[in-house]
Every structure is written in structure tokens, then in C-alpha cells.
Motif scaffolding. Structure first.
Motif, PDB file in Angstrom:
ATOM      1  N   PRO A 186       0.805  -1.225   0.000  1.00  0.00           N
ATOM      2  CA  PRO A 186       0.000   0.000   0.000  1.00  0.00           C
ATOM      3  C   PRO A 186       0.840   1.278   0.000  1.00  0.00           C
ATOM      4  O   PRO A 186       0.409   2.292  -0.521  1.00  0.00           O
ATOM      5  N   SER A 212     -13.758   5.517   5.191  1.00  0.00           N
ATOM      6  CA  SER A 212     -12.401   5.079   5.525  1.00  0.00           C
ATOM      7  C   SER A 212     -12.033   5.495   6.946  1.00  0.00           C
ATOM      8  O   SER A 212     -11.495   4.688   7.718  1.00  0.00           O
ATOM      9  N   VAL A 219     -14.223   3.403   9.505  1.00  0.00           N
ATOM     10  CA  VAL A 219     -13.833   1.987   9.595  1.00  0.00           C
ATOM     11  C   VAL A 219     -12.510   1.825  10.330  1.00  0.00           C
ATOM     12  O   VAL A 219     -12.369   0.971  11.206  1.00  0.00           O
ATOM     13  N   VAL A 220     -11.537   2.652   9.984  1.00  0.00           N
ATOM     14  CA  VAL A 220     -10.216   2.498  10.598  1.00  0.00           C
ATOM     15  C   VAL A 220     -10.237   2.947  12.062  1.00  0.00           C
ATOM     16  O   VAL A 220      -9.684   2.262  12.924  1.00  0.00           O
ATOM     17  N   GLU A 270      -3.452   5.329   8.842  1.00  0.00           N
ATOM     18  CA  GLU A 270      -4.032   4.131   8.247  1.00  0.00           C
ATOM     19  C   GLU A 270      -5.321   4.462   7.502  1.00  0.00           C
ATOM     20  O   GLU A 270      -5.617   3.871   6.464  1.00  0.00           O
ATOM     21  N   ALA A 271      -6.093   5.415   8.021  1.00  0.00           N
ATOM     22  CA  ALA A 271      -7.320   5.836   7.342  1.00  0.00           C
ATOM     23  C   ALA A 271      -6.989   6.492   6.009  1.00  0.00           C
ATOM     24  O   ALA A 271      -7.703   6.296   5.016  1.00  0.00           O
ATOM     25  N   TYR A 307      -4.355   5.755   4.158  1.00  0.00           N
ATOM     26  CA  TYR A 307      -4.019   4.648   3.263  1.00  0.00           C
ATOM     27  C   TYR A 307      -5.276   3.991   2.717  1.00  0.00           C
ATOM     28  O   TYR A 307      -5.394   3.722   1.528  1.00  0.00           O
ATOM     29  N   MET A 308      -6.196   3.706   3.608  1.00  0.00           N
ATOM     30  CA  MET A 308      -7.435   3.029   3.180  1.00  0.00           C
ATOM     31  C   MET A 308      -8.223   3.899   2.210  1.00  0.00           C
ATOM     32  O   MET A 308      -8.793   3.396   1.239  1.00  0.00           O
ATOM     33  N   PHE A 309      -8.244   5.189   2.450  1.00  0.00           N
ATOM     34  CA  PHE A 309      -8.965   6.102   1.558  1.00  0.00           C
ATOM     35  C   PHE A 309      -8.374   6.080   0.156  1.00  0.00           C
ATOM     36  O   PHE A 309      -9.086   5.911  -0.834  1.00  0.00           O
ATOM     37  N   LEU A 313      -6.453   3.813  -1.224  1.00  0.00           N
ATOM     38  CA  LEU A 313      -6.609   2.494  -1.840  1.00  0.00           C
ATOM     39  C   LEU A 313      -8.055   2.228  -2.248  1.00  0.00           C
ATOM     40  O   LEU A 313      -8.306   1.553  -3.249  1.00  0.00           O
ATOM     41  N   SER A 314      -9.013   2.760  -1.500  1.00  0.00           N
ATOM     42  CA  SER A 314     -10.414   2.564  -1.892  1.00  0.00           C
ATOM     43  C   SER A 314     -10.732   3.330  -3.174  1.00  0.00           C
ATOM     44  O   SER A 314     -11.582   2.899  -3.959  1.00  0.00           O
ATOM     45  N   SER A 368     -20.177  -7.457   1.911  1.00  0.00           N
ATOM     46  CA  SER A 368     -19.029  -6.546   1.885  1.00  0.00           C
ATOM     47  C   SER A 368     -19.076  -5.624   0.677  1.00  0.00           C
ATOM     48  O   SER A 368     -18.845  -4.418   0.782  1.00  0.00           O
TER      49      SER A 368
END
Length: 184
Positions: A3, A61, A64-65, A74-75, A77-79, A81-82, A150
Motif C-alpha cells: 500500500p 475510511s 472503519v479504521v 491508516e485511514a 491509506y485506506m482512503f 486504496l479505496s 461486503s
């Protein structure tokens, strides 16, 4: 870490340009090819829909994180990547469907939420019909439910965010007014 590379690349000017191209090229193509249908919704409302999808992904994001005990890094990163999955889905599926529904006067938040649920059920059925591993072959119902839930939550969020951002009505679409060239 994988990531890290994706986040670094997508945060660069070239990566941001790629994300904008993912949004802009299908929109431009649909605007040129189906200009009458596209006129019904309009470029400004489509752009607002895209912005609402991006904002919704950011909120999801972070929620969830942070509820999982993670950090804002981390949020982030998730954002990012989403966005790899959500932006192509929004530009190749959600936007064309909303333009088609607007043409027939049926572009509402309710129908867009229903489209999210239907797409989740369809993807769940595909996962159950064509499992990717041994567990999926022996647990088809669980694979269907897991995928449908999901993917369904995220797809419904994307469909509803686009619809709300594009200011689609909740239940009824205003009637279409014929142009002067159509009545003559």
C-alpha cells in the motif's frame, strides 16, 4: 509494504492525473456519444456526484479504521486504496446508469440505492458460481453472503452518495419538458 507504493504513486501529480482521467474520460465519452441523455443530468451535477462519492469514501475510511483502533495515517491509506476501486466503479457503472435513468425520468436516490443492492447480489452470485479457491467451492452460500454484504455496503454507499451529490430527488423525478424542436 504494497500500500505504501500505491499511496505514494497515487498521491503524485501523475497519480492524481490518472484518477482524474478515470473520472473525466468516461464522462466526456458519454457526454459526446449520448449528449441528449447527458444533458438531462448535466456536467455540473455529475461532477457534484463524483465529489460526493470521494467525500463518502473518506468518511467511510475514517470511520472503519478509527472504530477498529487504527490511526488517521491508516485511514489515509485506506482512503487512497479505496479510490482505486471506487472511482472506476463510479465512472464506468454509476454515472452511466444515472444518466440513463435521468433520460427516462427515473433517476432517484431510491432507484440508485436499489441498483447498489442489485449489483451486490449480482457480484455475490458470480462469486458463488465461480469460486476462486477450495473454500469457496465447498461453502458457496457463505461466499455469496460474504461477497454480497461486503461489496453491497460499499456499492450502495457509492450509488447513494452519487445520487445525493447529483441532487437527485428521493422519490420522483420532475417531468421532462419537451424542447421546441420536438413539439414542431
Amino acid at each position: 509494504m504494497a500500500p505504501d507504493f500505491a499511496v505514494h504513486y497515487l498521491s503524485s501529480p501523475l497519480g492524481v492525473g490518472l484518477l482524474l482521467a478515470i473520472l473525466g474520460l468516461p464522462t466526456l465519452f458519454l457526454r459526446v456519444v449520448a449528449w441528449r441523455s447527458f444533458q438531462r443530468l448535466g456536467l455540473r451535477l455529475v461532477a457534484q456526484g463524483y465529489c460526493a462519492v470521494i467525500a463518502a469514501m473518506f468518511v467511510v475510511s475514517v470511520l472503519v479504521v478509527l472504530t477498529g483502533g487504527g490511526s488517521m495515517e491508516e485511514a489515509g491509506y485506506m482512503f487512497v486504496l479505496s479510490l482505486i476501486f471506487v472511482l472506476p466503479f463510479a465512472s464506468f457503472v454509476v454515472m452511466p446508469l444515472s444518466v440513463c435513468l435521468a433520460r427516462v425520468g427515473a433517476a432517484t436516490v431510491t432507484l440508485m440505492a436499489g441498483a447498489g443492492v442489485v449489483s451486490a447480489l449480482a457480484l455475490g452470485a458470480l462469486k458463488a458460481a465461480y469460486p476462486s479457491n477450495e473454500w469457496g467451492r465447498t461453502h458457496r452460500l457463505e461466499a455469496f453472503v460474504d461477497t454480497a454484504l461486503s461489496v453491497g455496503v460499499m456499492a450502495t454507499i457509492v450509488f447513494c452518495a452519487f445520487a445525493l451529490g447529483a441532487r437527485m430527488p428521493l422519490w420522483r423525478f420532475p417531468p421532462r419538458v419537451p424542447e421546441a424542436s420536438e413539439t414542431a
